[in-house]
Design an enzyme around this catalytic site. Sequence first.
Site, short mmCIF file in Angstrom:
data_model
loop_
_atom_site.label_atom_id
_atom_site.label_comp_id
_atom_site.label_asym_id
_atom_site.label_seq_id
_atom_site.Cartn_x
_atom_site.Cartn_y
_atom_site.Cartn_z
N GLY A 10 0.83 -1.20 0.00
CA GLY A 10 0.00 0.00 0.00
C GLY A 10 0.86 1.25 0.00
O GLY A 10 2.09 1.19 0.05
N ASP A 36 -2.44 -14.32 6.22
CA ASP A 36 -3.81 -13.81 6.09
C ASP A 36 -4.17 -13.08 7.38
O ASP A 36 -4.31 -13.70 8.44
CB ASP A 36 -4.76 -14.98 5.82
CG ASP A 36 -6.22 -14.55 5.77
OD1 ASP A 36 -6.49 -13.33 5.86
OD2 ASP A 36 -7.09 -15.43 5.64
N ALA A 60 -5.15 -2.26 5.58
CA ALA A 60 -6.55 -1.96 5.91
C ALA A 60 -7.43 -2.17 4.70
O ALA A 60 -6.96 -2.16 3.57
CB ALA A 60 -6.67 -0.51 6.39
N THR A 101 -8.20 6.60 11.34
CA THR A 101 -8.74 7.52 10.34
C THR A 101 -9.61 8.63 10.93
O THR A 101 -10.20 8.47 12.00
CB THR A 101 -9.59 6.71 9.32
OG1 THR A 101 -10.29 7.60 8.44
CG2 THR A 101 -10.62 5.85 10.03
N TYR A 125 -16.77 1.89 7.00
CA TYR A 125 -15.32 2.04 7.07
C TYR A 125 -14.91 2.63 8.42
O TYR A 125 -14.07 2.07 9.14
CB TYR A 125 -14.81 2.90 5.91
CG TYR A 125 -13.34 3.28 6.04
CD1 TYR A 125 -12.34 2.31 5.96
CD2 TYR A 125 -12.96 4.60 6.26
CE1 TYR A 125 -11.00 2.66 6.10
CE2 TYR A 125 -11.62 4.95 6.39
CZ TYR A 125 -10.66 3.97 6.31
OH TYR A 125 -9.32 4.32 6.46
#
Length: 280
Positions: A10, A36, A60, A101, A125
Site C-alpha cells: 500500500g 492472512d 486496511a 482515520t 469504514y
Amino acid sequence: MIVLVTGVNGQLGHDVVKELEKKGHTAHGADRNEFDLTSEADVKGYVQKLKPDAIIHCAAYTNVDQAEADHETAYNVNALGTKYLAQAAQDAKAKMAYVSTDYVFDGSGTEPYEVDEPTKPLGVYGETKLAGETFLKESLEQYFIVRTAWVYGINGNNFVKTMLRLGKERGEVGVVADQVGSPTYTVDLAKLLVEMVETEKYGTYHATNSGICSWYEFAVEIFKQAGLDVKTNPLTTEEFPRPAARPKYSVLSKKRLEEQGFTPLRDWKEALSAYMDELN
C-alpha cells in the site's frame, strides 16, 4: 529493532519500510502473501516466528464506498485483523502502531478534533476502523493509535494521481468544495510512525500535514504545482453523491503530538511539492 510492517504494497506501508531501513532497523514488509490478516492462527504463527520488537500496522480495507456493501470483509480486515495482531504483539512483548482515520468522527465539528473527543462514524469504514482501535486498547498496553486523513503516496492510487490524470484527459473537473480537511503525504507520516515506535510515548494521536483545505482547493493547488491549465468547478456534496457518507469537517488537532515532543508534519502545500518531485 525488528519491525513488522503490514500492508507493504500500500501507499503508507511502502514508505514505512523505506524509512525503517534508512534509520538502520530491520524491516519485514508483509502483504497477504505472507499471512492472512483475517486468520488468527496465521497472524499468531507469523508473529511468533518473526519475534518483532514492534509492529506498524498499515494494512486496511480502505474502499470506503465498497465497505457499505461488504461490511463483513471490512470488519474482518479492519477490526478482527487488528485484534489478532494486537494479541500476537502482546504475546511477543512487541509494541504496535495502528493507523486509523478521521472517519471515526462524523464531521459535524467546527474546531479541529482532539484525540479524546467522542467518536461517531458515519459509515462502515469508520465503524470498522474504530472497532480496530477498541480491540487494540483491550489487547495491548504498548500501543500507538495514529488517526490520519486524505493520504497520498507514490505507491498506489490516490486523489493527486486521479486529478493529474483527469486534468490531462479532460481539461475540466468538478471537485467537492464543502468537505474540509488536511492532506497527508505518506513519506511524512512514515517518518512520524518510525519516530514513534522508537519511543515509549504510547497513546492516541492525530497526524496529518499542517494547514487546512477543501478537496476543491487541494485540486486547484495540484494543477497549479503541476503547471496544468484545468478548469476546476466547485461542487457540493449533494452534487457528487457517493454510497458512503463523508465527514464534512475532518480537521484533526495535533496538540497531543506536540505535547509529546514529536515533530509535527510540514505544511500540506510543501509536502505536495515534494510529492510532485517524487512523481517526476
